[in-house]
Design a protein around this motif. Structure first.
Motif, PDB file in Angstrom:
ATOM      1  N   GLY A  41       0.896  -1.198   0.115  1.00 26.37           N
ATOM      2  CA  GLY A  41       0.049  -0.015  -0.134  1.00 26.37           C
ATOM      3  C   GLY A  41       0.871   1.183  -0.032  1.00 26.37           C
ATOM      4  O   GLY A  41       2.031   1.152   0.090  1.00 26.37           O
ATOM      5  N   ILE A  80       0.800   5.336   1.534  1.00 28.42           N
ATOM      6  CA  ILE A  80       0.108   6.181   2.614  1.00 28.42           C
ATOM      7  C   ILE A  80       0.758   7.789   2.350  1.00 28.42           C
ATOM      8  O   ILE A  80       2.043   7.769   2.527  1.00 28.42           O
ATOM      9  CB  ILE A  80       0.436   5.766   3.915  1.00 28.42           C
ATOM     10  CG1 ILE A  80      -0.332   4.419   4.360  1.00 28.42           C
ATOM     11  CG2 ILE A  80      -0.238   6.478   5.090  1.00 28.42           C
ATOM     12  CD1 ILE A  80       1.093   3.238   4.329  1.00 28.42           C
ATOM     13  N   TYR A 127      -4.588   7.081   1.881  1.00 26.33           N
ATOM     14  CA  TYR A 127      -4.315   6.019   1.787  1.00 26.33           C
ATOM     15  C   TYR A 127      -4.807   4.740   0.795  1.00 26.33           C
ATOM     16  O   TYR A 127      -6.044   4.875   0.585  1.00 26.33           O
ATOM     17  CB  TYR A 127      -3.932   5.210   3.135  1.00 26.33           C
ATOM     18  CG  TYR A 127      -5.400   5.501   3.842  1.00 26.33           C
ATOM     19  CD1 TYR A 127      -6.337   4.605   3.816  1.00 26.33           C
ATOM     20  CD2 TYR A 127      -5.415   6.555   4.927  1.00 26.33           C
ATOM     21  CE1 TYR A 127      -7.546   4.786   4.577  1.00 26.33           C
ATOM     22  CE2 TYR A 127      -6.426   6.595   5.512  1.00 26.33           C
ATOM     23  CZ  TYR A 127      -7.830   6.047   5.441  1.00 26.33           C
ATOM     24  OH  TYR A 127      -8.614   6.053   6.018  1.00 26.33           O
ATOM     25  N   CYS A 128      -4.152   4.116   0.355  1.00 28.64           N
ATOM     26  CA  CYS A 128      -4.713   2.928  -0.689  1.00 28.64           C
ATOM     27  C   CYS A 128      -4.010   1.755  -0.218  1.00 28.64           C
ATOM     28  O   CYS A 128      -2.499   1.535   0.160  1.00 28.64           O
ATOM     29  CB  CYS A 128      -4.743   3.154  -2.080  1.00 28.64           C
ATOM     30  SG  CYS A 128      -3.079   3.694  -2.554  1.00 28.64           S
ATOM     31  N   ILE A 129      -4.649   0.434  -0.423  1.00 31.76           N
ATOM     32  CA  ILE A 129      -4.100  -0.659   0.088  1.00 31.76           C
ATOM     33  C   ILE A 129      -4.333  -1.823  -1.469  1.00 31.76           C
ATOM     34  O   ILE A 129      -5.372  -1.458  -1.911  1.00 31.76           O
ATOM     35  CB  ILE A 129      -4.753  -1.470   1.240  1.00 31.76           C
ATOM     36  CG1 ILE A 129      -3.818  -2.614   1.808  1.00 31.76           C
ATOM     37  CG2 ILE A 129      -6.092  -1.720   1.257  1.00 31.76           C
ATOM     38  CD1 ILE A 129      -2.563  -2.374   2.696  1.00 31.76           C
ATOM     39  N   GLU A 174      -5.943  -6.405   1.465  1.00 28.67           N
ATOM     40  CA  GLU A 174      -7.150  -5.876   2.354  1.00 28.67           C
ATOM     41  C   GLU A 174      -7.621  -6.863   3.242  1.00 28.67           C
ATOM     42  O   GLU A 174      -7.462  -7.765   3.460  1.00 28.67           O
ATOM     43  CB  GLU A 174      -8.375  -5.401   1.304  1.00 28.67           C
ATOM     44  CG  GLU A 174      -8.814  -6.598   0.585  1.00 28.67           C
ATOM     45  CD  GLU A 174      -9.737  -6.156  -0.470  1.00 28.67           C
ATOM     46  OE1 GLU A 174     -10.435  -4.967  -0.390  1.00 28.67           O
ATOM     47  OE2 GLU A 174     -10.123  -7.100  -1.399  1.00 28.67           O
ATOM     48  N   THR A 223      -3.734  -1.085   7.110  1.00 29.05           N
ATOM     49  CA  THR A 223      -3.981   0.306   6.716  1.00 29.05           C
ATOM     50  C   THR A 223      -4.187   0.754   8.007  1.00 29.05           C
ATOM     51  O   THR A 223      -3.618   1.997   8.508  1.00 29.05           O
ATOM     52  CB  THR A 223      -5.046   0.668   5.775  1.00 29.05           C
ATOM     53  OG1 THR A 223      -4.937  -0.101   4.471  1.00 29.05           O
ATOM     54  CG2 THR A 223      -5.232   2.215   5.502  1.00 29.05           C
ATOM     55  N   THR A 224      -4.993   0.459   9.127  1.00 31.19           N
ATOM     56  CA  THR A 224      -5.151   0.878  10.372  1.00 31.19           C
ATOM     57  C   THR A 224      -3.596   0.877  11.192  1.00 31.19           C
ATOM     58  O   THR A 224      -3.434   1.921  11.809  1.00 31.19           O
ATOM     59  CB  THR A 224      -6.190   0.240  11.242  1.00 31.19           C
ATOM     60  OG1 THR A 224      -7.550   0.031  10.546  1.00 31.19           O
ATOM     61  CG2 THR A 224      -6.220   0.342  12.509  1.00 31.19           C
ATOM     62  N   SER A 280     -12.495   2.741   4.442  1.00 28.40           N
ATOM     63  CA  SER A 280     -11.710   3.769   4.748  1.00 28.40           C
ATOM     64  C   SER A 280     -12.236   4.504   5.986  1.00 28.40           C
ATOM     65  O   SER A 280     -11.520   5.158   6.806  1.00 28.40           O
ATOM     66  CB  SER A 280     -11.461   4.849   3.689  1.00 28.40           C
ATOM     67  OG  SER A 280     -10.492   5.828   3.793  1.00 28.40           O
ATOM     68  N   VAL A 315     -11.182   2.538   8.932  1.00 31.28           N
ATOM     69  CA  VAL A 315      -9.820   3.127   9.047  1.00 31.28           C
ATOM     70  C   VAL A 315      -9.676   4.239  10.162  1.00 31.28           C
ATOM     71  O   VAL A 315      -9.067   4.463  11.295  1.00 31.28           O
ATOM     72  CB  VAL A 315      -8.860   3.176   8.015  1.00 31.28           C
ATOM     73  CG1 VAL A 315      -7.546   3.919   8.481  1.00 31.28           C
ATOM     74  CG2 VAL A 315      -8.610   1.749   7.342  1.00 31.28           C
TER      75      VAL A 315
END
Length: 181
Positions: A80, A82, A98-100, A105, A110-111, A141, A144
């Protein structure tokens, strides 16, 4: 600077990330095209990715914007991206984006990354307010933001226009640096 997240790690973007970022963008094109159209269009070929990584590495060094990569330790595969962007040095404020990747996923990565980088932004960058701006239907999202203790503040009318769509209302979440006595 490297942040350890068990089987993953976060580090600032490097020019050596060109191929990883190009592969990430192309393999996640459907995921990126709505909310990360500029990142996608700047990484559709290796030559474009080289220009992108050079620019982002320069912006990181200059403090204009901070792009981090989230990678799997055993393979160095890019999981990902960020961003800490929209830095306002007067207000001491920045925004996360952010993108994963598809294969990563739903694992809480991401968290973990946003939690880790929020602490970094407060301590090392001296920011006092961090923002996450998301569409209400982007449930992952929103989750997150909430899992990282960001507080919903308001709906931003017509805040973002995805390619080929009408402007969307977006939700603003914020986290504040608590000042210790």
């Amino acid at each position: 600077m490297l942040f350890d997240l068990e089987s993953y790690y976060i580090e600032p973007i490097k020019t050596e990330d060109t191929w990883n970022i190009c592969n990430f963008a192309v393999s996640n094109e459907d995921r990126l095209k709505r909310y990360f159209p500029k990142t996608l269009e700047q990484n559709l070929t290796p030559d474009l990715s080289r220009l992108f990584t050079e620019k982002k590495a320069y912006q990181f060094k200059s403090g204009e914007e901070f792009l981090f990569t989230l990678k799997q330790k055993d393979t160095n595969q890019l999981a990902g991206l960020i961003y800490i962007k929209e830095i306002d040095s007067i207000k001491k404020q920045g925004e996360f984006a952010y993108c994963i990747g598809y294969p990563f996923e739903g694992k809480g990565l991401t968290t973990k990354a946003v939690n880790t980088l929020s602490k970094y932004a407060f301590k090392e960058l001296g920011l006092k307010t961090l923002q996450i701006i998301v569409h209400k239907d982007n449930f992952a999202s929103v989750k997150v933001a909430e899992n990282c203790d960001y507080i919903w503040k308001k709906t931003l009318k017509n805040e973002f226009t995805p390619p080929g769509e009408k402007p969307l209302n977006m939700e603003l979440y914020e986290l504040y640096n608590e000042i210790e006595p």
